[in-house]
Design a protein around this motif. Structure first.
Motif, PDB file in Angstrom:
ATOM      1  N   THR A 237       0.827  -1.207   0.000  1.00  0.00           N
ATOM      2  CA  THR A 237       0.000   0.000   0.000  1.00  0.00           C
ATOM      3  C   THR A 237       0.861   1.256   0.000  1.00  0.00           C
ATOM      4  OG1 THR A 237      -0.129   0.007   2.421  1.00  0.00           O
ATOM      5  CG2 THR A 237      -1.875  -1.158   1.227  1.00  0.00           C
ATOM      6  N   THR A 238       0.261   2.351  -0.461  1.00  0.00           N
ATOM      7  CA  THR A 238       0.990   3.607  -0.553  1.00  0.00           C
ATOM      8  C   THR A 238       1.434   4.106   0.817  1.00  0.00           C
ATOM      9  OG1 THR A 238      -0.259   4.192  -2.529  1.00  0.00           O
ATOM     10  CG2 THR A 238       0.872   5.979  -1.388  1.00  0.00           C
ATOM     11  N   SER A 239       0.574   3.978   1.811  1.00  0.00           N
ATOM     12  CA  SER A 239       0.897   4.514   3.131  1.00  0.00           C
ATOM     13  C   SER A 239       2.077   3.813   3.771  1.00  0.00           C
ATOM     14  CB  SER A 239      -0.317   4.409   4.056  1.00  0.00           C
ATOM     15  OG  SER A 239      -1.248   5.416   3.788  1.00  0.00           O
ATOM     16  N   THR A 240       2.001   2.477   3.849  1.00  0.00           N
ATOM     17  CA  THR A 240       2.979   1.744   4.673  1.00  0.00           C
ATOM     18  C   THR A 240       3.524   0.486   4.022  1.00  0.00           C
ATOM     19  OG1 THR A 240       1.249   0.425   5.742  1.00  0.00           O
ATOM     20  CG2 THR A 240       1.806   2.543   6.778  1.00  0.00           C
ATOM     21  N   THR A 241       3.198   0.238   2.754  1.00  0.00           N
ATOM     22  CA  THR A 241       3.509  -1.008   2.039  1.00  0.00           C
ATOM     23  C   THR A 241       2.917  -2.234   2.724  1.00  0.00           C
ATOM     24  OG1 THR A 241       5.741  -1.230   3.024  1.00  0.00           O
ATOM     25  CG2 THR A 241       5.584  -0.165   0.881  1.00  0.00           C
ATOM     26  N   ALA A 242       1.748  -2.080   3.318  1.00  0.00           N
ATOM     27  CA  ALA A 242       1.023  -3.246   3.834  1.00  0.00           C
ATOM     28  C   ALA A 242       0.671  -4.164   2.664  1.00  0.00           C
ATOM     29  CB  ALA A 242      -0.242  -2.808   4.559  1.00  0.00           C
ATOM     30  N   VAL A 243       0.629  -5.465   2.933  1.00  0.00           N
ATOM     31  CA  VAL A 243       0.344  -6.462   1.896  1.00  0.00           C
ATOM     32  C   VAL A 243      -0.952  -7.190   2.260  1.00  0.00           C
ATOM     33  CG1 VAL A 243       1.158  -8.541   0.725  1.00  0.00           C
ATOM     34  CG2 VAL A 243       2.785  -6.731   1.335  1.00  0.00           C
TER      35      VAL A 243
END
Length: 477
Positions: A237-243
């Motif tokens: 994700t853009t915010s935190t690179t959550a997958v």
């Protein structure tokens, strides 16, 4: 401009770009101009007679350069990398020189067939599913790719009717709170409406979409008469690179006949490294469409987005319109691809040239070295942050983005977040580095995205030292 004049000025432009790359560290990372300053330096009216190209280059230095934020600067950490490299620049120059408009195979067969081959190369390099081979296309951005995916999903859900023709169903789209904003814009463009975009809760620790909550929301919407159209799972994700957990989300989509679009705009190219192929989990079993951006982290200058579909029929069926003036023998034969049917606009640039140039110049080995270098520097940064008691490290940082915040134990949360933003603004105003921020768990986090080709350990260490010093100065009584 005659060929001789073009040759002379072309050499000047190449020399200018090469000199810019050599001295890029001498510029402030973020532009220091005030709003309107560049505009005020430009003439109100166009020239009556031609001025020659020397004046263009002179004004590039005098007027425009102060207004440039230097995305290739080794201390640019604000957004995900927008890599440019020598091979990509030269490939783009060749594309401009040829001036191809590749809307149809017939308008330049090489433009189409090189794209088909080079996007298949990329799929091989990233270890993507076999179903994607021959079903890839270059778009301008992941936002356009998302729009194309939704249009294709509408076509499939409507039983093969183009777009929303004759479709009365009320559709819903599902994203997490950390999904890119392009999905909301896509819903507006397609006529589904922003209200049809459902925001699914995330795991409070990983910030990844909660599949159980997704299934519950789909069941509730079905009971209310809605049709689940598409779910967007994000890999990085853009915010935190959550997958997001793609296999679990994909299983929910399969049970509910919803299209699964996987947005790996930033992170997807990292799968060029075999040890990062876990980023592809669930694609082969469930993904209807998948997107990643070579123009972010793979040394290919903007714009170059790769989109694959598992089945091209809904995509082409939704977007194919054939007026008389585009009819030709090759198209009628059914033996060629016309990529105009795979995108929103009719016209298309020869983008494959720069991606082809990059892959041939660096090879798989060079691309892997670039990705691994960025990840290695990010892990070093995370180690320094974790070792400093004055900071909190956001724990999930598998790629090139590190999120963190200063600890302000003497301040309430709102004041602490304001202090963090003041620090960021001062650092950015200094011109020595450029950061951005996000919010997670209701708190402001600083984002430091590493991946520019010129970034070395000294740049990351220098940025960290400035951040730590600024926080200690702010906290001092």
């Amino acid at each position: 401009m005659t060929p001789d004049e073009f040759r002379r000025h072309g050499h000047q432009v190449i020399d200018w770009i090469a000199a810019y790359q050599e001295k890029i560290e001498s510029y402030p990372v973020r532009s220091q101009v005030a709003p309107g300053e560049v505009l005020d330096a430009l003439p109100q009216s166009p020239p009556e007679t031609g001025e020659g190209f020397e004046g263009v280059l002179a004004d590039l230095d005098r007027v425009l350069m102060p207004g440039i934020t230097h995305w290739q600067h080794p201390s640019f950490f604000a957004y995900f990398p927008a890599n440019a490299s020598g091979p990509a620049i030269l490939g783009d120059l060749l594309s401009s020189g040829l001036g191809v408009q590749g809307m149809l195979w017939a308008t330049s067969p090489a433009c189409t067939e090189l794209e088909t081959r080079v996007v298949d190369w990329l799929a091989q390099l990233l270890g993507l599913p076999e179903a994607f081979r021959g079903n890839g296309v270059i778009q301008d951005s992941a936002s356009s790719a998302s729009l194309v995916a939704v249009v294709a999903a509408l076509h499939r859900a409507g039983g093969g009717k183009p777009g929303r023709d004759g479709i009365e169903a009320r559709y819903t789209i599902y994203t997490s709170s950390h999904t890119h904003s392009s999905l909301e814009k896509t819903a507006r463009i397609c006529g589904i409406g922003a209200a049809a975009v459902r925001v699914v809760d995330v795991d409070p620790q990983t910030l990844a979409m909660d599949p159980a909550r997704l299934e519950t929301m789909i069941a509730q919407d079905r009971a209310a008469g809605a049709v689940p159209l598409l779910v967007c799972a994000t890999v990085g994700t853009t915010s935190t690179t959550a997958v997001d957990p793609v296999p679990e989300i994909g299983a929910v989509c399969r049970r509910n006949s919803a299209w699964l679009h996987v947005d790996a705009a930033y992170a997807g190219v990292a799968a060029v490294c075999p040890e990062l192929r876990w980023l592809n989990d669930g694609l082969a079993q469930y993904a209807d469409s998948y997107v990643t951006n070579p123009h972010k982290w793979m040394l290919t200058n903007f714009d170059c987005t790769a989109l694959w579909v598992a089945d091209r029929a809904p995509l082409v069926g939704a977007l194919s319109v054939l007026p008389e003036y585009l009819r030709n023998q090759a198209t009628a034969s059914g033996e060629v691809i016309d990529y105009r049917d795979w995108q929103i606009p009719l016209g298309r640039r020869f983008r494959a040239l720069k991606l082809w140039s990059v892959i041939r110049w660096y090879g798989a080995q060079g691309l892997r070295e670039h990705i691994r270098s960025g990840i290695g520097l990010a892990q070093q940064l995370a180690g320094w942050i974790e070792a400093d008691a004055a900071f909190h490290l956001h724990p999930h940082h598998p790629l090139g983005l590190v999120c963190f915040r200063p600890l302000w134990p003497q301040l309430p949360d709102a004041e602490a977040d304001a202090a963090t933003l003041r620090i960021m603004q001062r650092l950015n105003d200094s011109g020595e580095l450029y950061l951005t921020h996000t919010k997670a768990g209701g708190r402001v986090l600083l984002r430091m995205a590493i991946g520019a080709p010129g970034t070395e350990q000294r740049h990351v260490r220098g940025a960290w030292d400035r951040i730590a010093a600024a926080v200690r100065t702010e906290a001092a009584p």
